[in-house]
Motif scaffolding. Structure first.
Motif, PDB file in Angstrom:
ATOM      1  N   PRO A 153      75.161 -60.348 -50.230  1.00  8.92           N
ATOM      2  CA  PRO A 153      75.785 -61.106 -49.127  1.00  8.92           C
ATOM      3  C   PRO A 153      76.133 -60.216 -47.935  1.00  8.92           C
ATOM      4  CG  PRO A 153      76.718 -61.752 -51.235  1.00  8.92           C
ATOM      5  CD  PRO A 153      75.840 -60.570 -51.510  1.00  8.92           C
ATOM      6  N   LYS A 154      76.522 -58.960 -48.195  1.00  9.12           N
ATOM      7  CA  LYS A 154      76.844 -58.049 -47.092  1.00  9.12           C
ATOM      8  C   LYS A 154      75.616 -57.795 -46.226  1.00  9.12           C
ATOM      9  CE  LYS A 154      80.643 -55.519 -49.276  1.00  9.12           C
ATOM     10  NZ  LYS A 154      81.130 -54.182 -49.713  1.00  9.12           N
ATOM     11  N   HIS A 172      73.032 -58.600 -40.977  1.00  6.03           N
ATOM     12  CA  HIS A 172      71.874 -58.948 -40.155  1.00  6.03           C
ATOM     13  C   HIS A 172      72.130 -60.197 -39.329  1.00  6.03           C
ATOM     14  CE1 HIS A 172      69.807 -56.019 -42.722  1.00  6.03           C
ATOM     15  NE2 HIS A 172      68.869 -55.987 -41.796  1.00  6.03           N
ATOM     16  N   LEU A 173      72.931 -61.124 -39.828  1.00  9.21           N
ATOM     17  CA  LEU A 173      73.288 -62.299 -39.027  1.00  9.21           C
ATOM     18  C   LEU A 173      74.136 -61.894 -37.821  1.00  9.21           C
ATOM     19  CD1 LEU A 173      74.085 -64.989 -41.768  1.00  9.21           C
ATOM     20  CD2 LEU A 173      72.200 -65.024 -40.109  1.00  9.21           C
TER      21      LEU A 173
END
Length: 279
Positions: free
Chosen positions: A6-7, A12-13
């Motif tokens: 998730p990190k 990247h988001l």
């Protein structure tokens, strides 16, 4: 395949979102270059043009004052090349002197050079103009190019810090082999500071390509104008400004900037971040 954490996705988001935010003005400029001039700011909230107008590029390339935009690009390219060569050569030689040579008053002269970094350009603008006027250099590229051959403080400081990371044992070994000062610079130091020199060249290109104040002060003939001056000529306080043509030519002038960045971006990172020799 291993699933991303998730990190990783969050990182990247966030980076992608900031990239879109930073690029949005350029995207807006590109889309506006295909809109009619009288509707660019009326439909500013609409990014995609309702009607794609391709004539803005043709009108912009025709130029102003009987000179096509290609003339302005050529003038700017000449100034950029001459200035870039001068700044790279002079700054590297001066930096080598400060970093490697022992001479009387070295610390004083280096401190004096660093002080000039704190001076706003406006402080020396009037004295420089008077000097160039007495030399009869006005309305020529000499005031824009000749000073580059006397070193640029920021570039000198950058190169000095890089040269200081190179072991002096290399100089001593070269001296034992019979090398003189200039040969040490050309055969030992110069090849090792190539990433830093590339950084200097790239920054020199950017700053000279975008410069407006200097050309406005010293260039009077439209046939000698640079791209920055030409873009400004599309705007008028008395008649209707040709925003479409100006935006179209702004995109054209951005093409070399983007090409230089994408081709040589790794040299910028290496030249600034390198702190020593790689084993």
């Amino acid at each position: 395949m291993k699933l991303k954490s998730p990190k990783w996705w969050l990182y990247h988001l966030l980076v992608g979102g900031f990239a879109i935010l930073m690029l949005y003005p350029v995207i807006w400029l590109l889309m506006s270059s295909f809109k009619p001039s009288d509707t660019i700011f009326v439909t500013a909230k609409s990014l995609i043009p309702d009607n794609w107008i391709w004539t803005n590029y043709a009108e912009g390339w025709k130029g102003i004052g009987g000179n096509s935009f290609g003339v302005f690009i050529r003038n700017t390219a000449i100034i950029v090349v001459i200035t870039l060569i001068g700044q790279v050569i002079s700054s590297s030689l001066i930096a080598f002197g400060f970093a490697r040579l022992n001479f009387k008053g070295r610390g004083f002269w280096f401190a004096l050079m660093m002080v000039t970094l704190m001076l706003p350009g406006e402080v020396v603008m009037v004295p420089q103009y008077i000097v160039f006027s007495k030399l009869d250099w006005l309305n020529s590229i000499k005031p824009l190019t000749v000073p580059a051959y006397f070193g640029t403080p920021f570039f000198i400081f950058l190169l000095v810090q890089f040269i200081r990371t190179i072991p002096r044992e290399l100089d001593e070994a070269a001296i034992i082999d019979g090398c003189g000062t200039f040969k040490i610079f050309s055969k030992i130091i110069l090849p090792l500071i190539t990433p830093s020199l590339a950084t200097v060249a790239i920054f020199s290109f950017y700053w000279t390509w975008d410069a407006l104040l200097g050309p406005v002060l010293y260039l009077n003939s439209p046939s000698k104008y640079t791209v920055s001056m030409a873009l400004n000529m599309f705007l008028s306080n008395e008649t209707v400004s040709n925003w479409g043509a100006m935006f179209a030519m702004s995109i054209v002038t951005l093409i070399p900037v983007f090409l230089i960045f994408f081709i040589f971006q790794r040299y910028v990172v290496e030249g600034i971040s390198t702190s020593g020799l790689k084993g």
